[in-house]
Scaffold this motif. Structure first.
Motif, short mmCIF file in Angstrom:
data_model
loop_
_atom_site.label_atom_id
_atom_site.label_comp_id
_atom_site.label_asym_id
_atom_site.label_seq_id
_atom_site.Cartn_x
_atom_site.Cartn_y
_atom_site.Cartn_z
N ASN A 58 5.62 73.84 6.28
CA ASN A 58 6.37 75.01 6.73
C ASN A 58 5.48 76.18 7.15
N ALA B 75 13.36 72.66 7.32
CA ALA B 75 13.35 74.02 6.79
C ALA B 75 13.48 75.05 7.90
N CYS B 76 12.82 74.77 9.02
CA CYS B 76 12.85 75.68 10.15
C CYS B 76 14.26 75.80 10.73
N ARG C 26 23.53 79.89 0.77
CA ARG C 26 22.22 79.40 1.23
C ARG C 26 21.41 80.59 1.68
N ASN D 75 17.55 81.49 3.50
CA ASN D 75 16.32 81.03 4.13
C ASN D 75 15.55 82.23 4.64
N VAL E 112 8.20 79.41 7.49
CA VAL E 112 9.59 79.43 7.06
C VAL E 112 9.63 79.05 5.59
N ALA F 227 17.08 75.20 9.29
CA ALA F 227 17.97 75.87 8.34
C ALA F 227 17.83 77.38 8.43
N ALA F 228 16.63 77.86 8.72
CA ALA F 228 16.41 79.30 8.79
C ALA F 228 16.82 79.89 10.12
#
Length: 367
Positions: free
Chosen positions: A310, A11-12, A28, A30, A366, A14-15
């Motif tokens: 997250n 997740a991190c 997308r 994030n 995140v 991706a952001a």
């Protein structure tokens, strides 16, 4: 590495990282942020600290706290557009800024071309500078990360990635400019122009032994009354490793400026170990100014706790000391600087040194 930690890391990333091509019409979103407070105490009571002087003897959240979102949309199967907006404090007032806005073309399986407003890739953590979840600290080591005040520029870059049997090697080259950017100096804000920005970085990422990164960047700098087109050059060498239990991050930098501004050498060394959801870590950092021989050193003791995949709770204590007439990252007013120069030149009285204790507590997340 546990599945719990892998979910948070995915997740991190991706952001934070530059995203590669989506399918046409896919999108997308994030988000990321930090909610934290920090305070400067000890012998430095009454003084401020940091790139914008936002750390002082009151508990404040404006230096470390922020909230950001990143949106990516696939125009075609190989052409995307990415935007990132971040709300954070700028010189004691909160603002929402467009940090990234660029188009990216997946030219080949290995080559990505981008153009627009891009991250200035001078540091090892430049691409994830605002995503605190990607690094162990609440405060990135100030001795290194206060030196280059712009975080983005308008221009182009190219990223070429070559897969290897033991990892990958990436080469990024960039060029552009950044005009009328705020520059914090001696407790005031001035406009700085960065023209003819040019740089490159080379990164070797291995599957088992971590990542090594070398970067170089230069620009022509204009700042009223101080710089008029003089060249600034910045070099960074970094290494990071994280196998899910042990981790380390280390970076050495050199800033060379033509004109009256002192060249600087800085580095930090960090090591940590995870015990379940806990991560204690220790960092030593040092900043040396060649003109006048000023030096700042610090020790940072941190403890993190993973609340969710997250969400990470972080606490830090940082002891900062300066020597040899150097103010380091402490903030002086222009009047103080002038008075000290007069006293030194007329009476031989050296400029004072500063010391302090910085405590920071907060949460990185995140989504």
């Amino acid at each position: 590495m546990t599945m719990y930690r892998m979910v948070g890391l995915a997740a991190c990333l991706a952001a934070a990282l530059p995203a590669f091509a989506l399918d046409q019409s896919d999108y997308r979103f994030n988000g990321f942020g930090t909610a934290a407070v920090t305070r400067l105490g000890g012998e430095a009571d009454g003084r401020s600290y940091g790139m914008q002087g936002q750390t002082n003897d009151s508990w404040r959240g404006d230096e470390l706290s922020k909230l950001g979102g990143q949106f990516q949309y696939g125009i075609t199967d190989s052409l995307d557009i990415t935007a990132q907006v971040i709300a954070q404090a700028e010189h004691d007032s909160w603002e929402a800024n467009l940090e990234w806005l660029y188009a990216s073309l997946q030219a080949t399986d290995r080559l990505v071309l981008r153009g627009g407003r891009l991250r200035n890739p001078v540091y090892m953590y430049s691409e994830t500078l605002d995503v605190g979840f990607t690094y162990p600290w609440l405060r990135l080591p100030d001795e290194v990360y206060h030196q280059v005040q712009i975080s983005n520029y308008e221009g182009l870059d190219a990223i070429y990635t070559l897969p290897l049997s033991y990892g990958s090697v990436s080469l990024q080259a960039n060029a552009g400019k950044a005009l009328n950017r705020d520059y914090f100096l001696y407790d005031t804000v001035a406009d700085m122009d960065y023209r003819k920005i040019a740089g490159a970085n080379l990164s070797l990422a291995t599957n088992a032994f971590g990542t090594v990164r070398l970067s170089y960047s230069e620009a022509d700098l204009t700042l009223d009354g101080l710089l008029d087109g003089q060249k600034g050059k910045f070099t960074s060498l970094g290494y990071q490793f994280d196998n899910g239990t042990w981790l380390t991050a280390n970076e050495a930098t050199r800033l060379v400026m033509e004109g009256p501004v002192a060249s600087k050498n800085a580095f930090y060394l960090m090591g940590g170990r995870r015990f379940g959801n806990f991560l204690p870590h220790l960092t030593y950092a040092q900043l040396d100014e060649e003109k006048g021989g000023g030096r700042q050193v610090s020790w940072t003791y941190g403890l993190n706790y993973s609340l969710l995949p997250n969400v990470t709770l972080k606490g830090e204590y940082k002891r900062v000391d300066t020597s040899s007439e150097g103010e380091g990252v402490f903030v002086k007013t222009g009047a103080e600087y002038y008075r000290e120069q007069v006293l030194k030149g007329s009476f031989g009285i050296p400029a004072p040194t500063y010391d302090g204790d910085i405590v920071s507590v907060g949460i990185d997340f995140v989504f």
